[in-house]
Design an enzyme around this catalytic site. Structure first.
Site, mmCIF file in Angstrom:
data_model
loop_
_atom_site.group_PDB
_atom_site.id
_atom_site.type_symbol
_atom_site.label_atom_id
_atom_site.label_comp_id
_atom_site.label_asym_id
_atom_site.label_seq_id
_atom_site.Cartn_x
_atom_site.Cartn_y
_atom_site.Cartn_z
ATOM 1 N N LYS A 111 20.775 3.195 0.273
ATOM 2 C CA LYS A 111 20.074 2.226 1.123
ATOM 3 C C LYS A 111 21.018 1.504 2.079
ATOM 4 O O LYS A 111 20.621 1.170 3.190
ATOM 5 C CB LYS A 111 19.319 1.196 0.264
ATOM 6 C CG LYS A 111 18.097 1.777 -0.404
ATOM 7 C CD LYS A 111 17.105 0.676 -0.751
ATOM 8 C CE LYS A 111 15.849 1.289 -1.363
ATOM 9 N NZ LYS A 111 14.890 0.281 -1.819
ATOM 10 N N LYS A 194 11.780 12.716 -0.138
ATOM 11 C CA LYS A 194 10.686 12.081 -0.855
ATOM 12 C C LYS A 194 9.628 11.558 0.131
ATOM 13 O O LYS A 194 9.993 11.043 1.188
ATOM 14 C CB LYS A 194 11.289 10.923 -1.657
ATOM 15 C CG LYS A 194 10.426 10.371 -2.752
ATOM 16 C CD LYS A 194 11.250 9.424 -3.616
ATOM 17 C CE LYS A 194 10.363 8.393 -4.288
ATOM 18 N NZ LYS A 194 11.139 7.477 -5.133
ATOM 19 N N LYS A 197 6.843 5.452 2.224
ATOM 20 C CA LYS A 197 6.128 4.591 3.158
ATOM 21 C C LYS A 197 7.054 4.090 4.252
ATOM 22 O O LYS A 197 6.591 3.567 5.260
ATOM 23 C CB LYS A 197 5.419 3.437 2.438
ATOM 24 C CG LYS A 197 6.246 2.723 1.417
ATOM 25 C CD LYS A 197 5.357 1.831 0.530
ATOM 26 C CE LYS A 197 6.210 1.148 -0.504
ATOM 27 N NZ LYS A 197 5.894 1.183 -1.842
#
Ligand code: TRP
Length: 331
Positions: A111, A194, A197
């Site tokens: 991240k 993956k 959203k």
């Protein structure tokens, strides 16, 4: 009965991946476990969130969970920030976890990306807060995707060090529940990533709020290879996009992959995609309708969440107060 706790971020409209990977399992766990589910808005702000959007996304996620079948009469459903015990215990855990442990967390590396220096301190201690979510309730089972396994292990390391440092046997060990259905649902545009959203392309995912036309179009446009569907699972080995669509079909119909391929093997993707879209629409349309109904009355929805938070708070308070007493805080 084991106590289950899990959390989901309100960082956008929930997707089919959230449903098949997490939410559907949570709904089933209600039959066999004492369950707490929280919308983790403290985790969400480890990356900047527009405040109005965060509020809207929090309500939308809560409405979706209810629409999918989380039953507030049986489970405790709440928003993380409404129960201050999480943040209090997270601070204690910030002082228990070692920098070396956090440096090994792969999600932080993913991240934070290349520019680690400008990641928030919150993103760095994110796993400590997740450990606090779990230990605030003495939960012992944590349903998560495989990508969160490392964080659950860290929660155990923290509990063990707390118990050891203070000479107590206070926080129990927890086990991740990596359920078979937690199969990773991948992007419709790239079968190696993956479904998320936060993917910039809306075509990469099915949102739980998509209507029938949007679902059909996204499935029709989903990336595939030119070969027909194989006759067995081995034939999906180097075909991530094909494997993903078959996995979605299997998950949504409750059938084995082998079964799906026995029926559709040898056929082209055209007909298979039509069948898949139809199955998805019949399963998801009622969820979308119920979500809309719940979001039309936010006062009632907020009331449901406040009741959940009050129940969570009643469970959390004695445990976190005891942790504070163990540490030596005045009560
Ligand atoms: N980190 C989890 C995720 O991104 C969300 C989460 C926060 C969570 N707190 C939790 C999951 C506690 C399980 C238990 O999926």
């Amino acid at each position: 009965m084991h106590r289950v706790l899990s959390g989901i971020q309100p960082s956008g409209i929930p997707t089919l991946g959230n449903y098949l990977g997490a939410i559907r399992n949570w709904v089933a766990l209600q039959d066999t476990h004492d369950c707490l589910f929280c919308v983790v808005n403290l985790h969400a702000i480890t990356g900047f969130q527009d405040p109005a959007l965060l509020r809207a996304n929090t309500l939308e996620m809560a409405a979706t969970l209810l629409a999918c079948g989380i039953d507030p009469a049986r489970s405790v459903l709440f928003v993380q920030s409404a129960v201050s015990a999480h943040a209090r215990l997270a601070w204690i855990f910030n002082c228990i976890a070692r920098l070396g442990w956090l440096n090994r967390m792969t999600q932080f590396k993913d991240k934070a990306g290349r520019d680690r220096e400008s990641a928030s301190a919150g993103l760095y201690v994110y796993p400590n807060l997740m450990a606090a979510d779990i230990h605030t309730y003495h939960a012992t089972r944590v349903p998560v995707g495989d990508d969160q396994r490392q964080h659950v292990e860290l929660a155990n390391d923290i509990a063990e060090k707390f118990n050891h440092d203070y000479g107590v046997d206070f926080f129990p060990r927890v086990e991740p529940l990596i359920l078979p259905e937690a199969a990773r649902i991948m992007s419709l545009r790239d079968g190696t990533r993956k479904m998320s959203k936060s993917d910039p392309s809306d075509q990469s995912r099915i949102n739980l709020t998509d209507d029938a036309d949007a679902i059909a179009l996204k499935i029709r446009r989903a990336r595939t290879d030119p070969a027909p569907l194989p006759h067995d699972a081995a034939g999906l080995a180097d075909r991530p996009e094909a494997r993903n669509l078959v996995a979605i079909y299997a998950a949504i119909t409750g059938a084995e992959v082998a079964h799906v391929l026995a029926e559709h093997g040898g056929h082209g993707f055209g007909a298979f995609k039509e069948a898949l879209a139809e199955r998805l629409v019949s399963r998801l349309a009622p969820v979308a309708a119920e979500t809309r109904r719940l979001l039309a009355d936010t006062a009632h929805l907020e009331q449901t969440l406040r009741q959940g938070a009050a129940r969570a708070d009643a469970l959390a308070e004695p445990i976190v107060a005891e942790a504070e007493r163990i540490v030596g805080f005045l009560s």
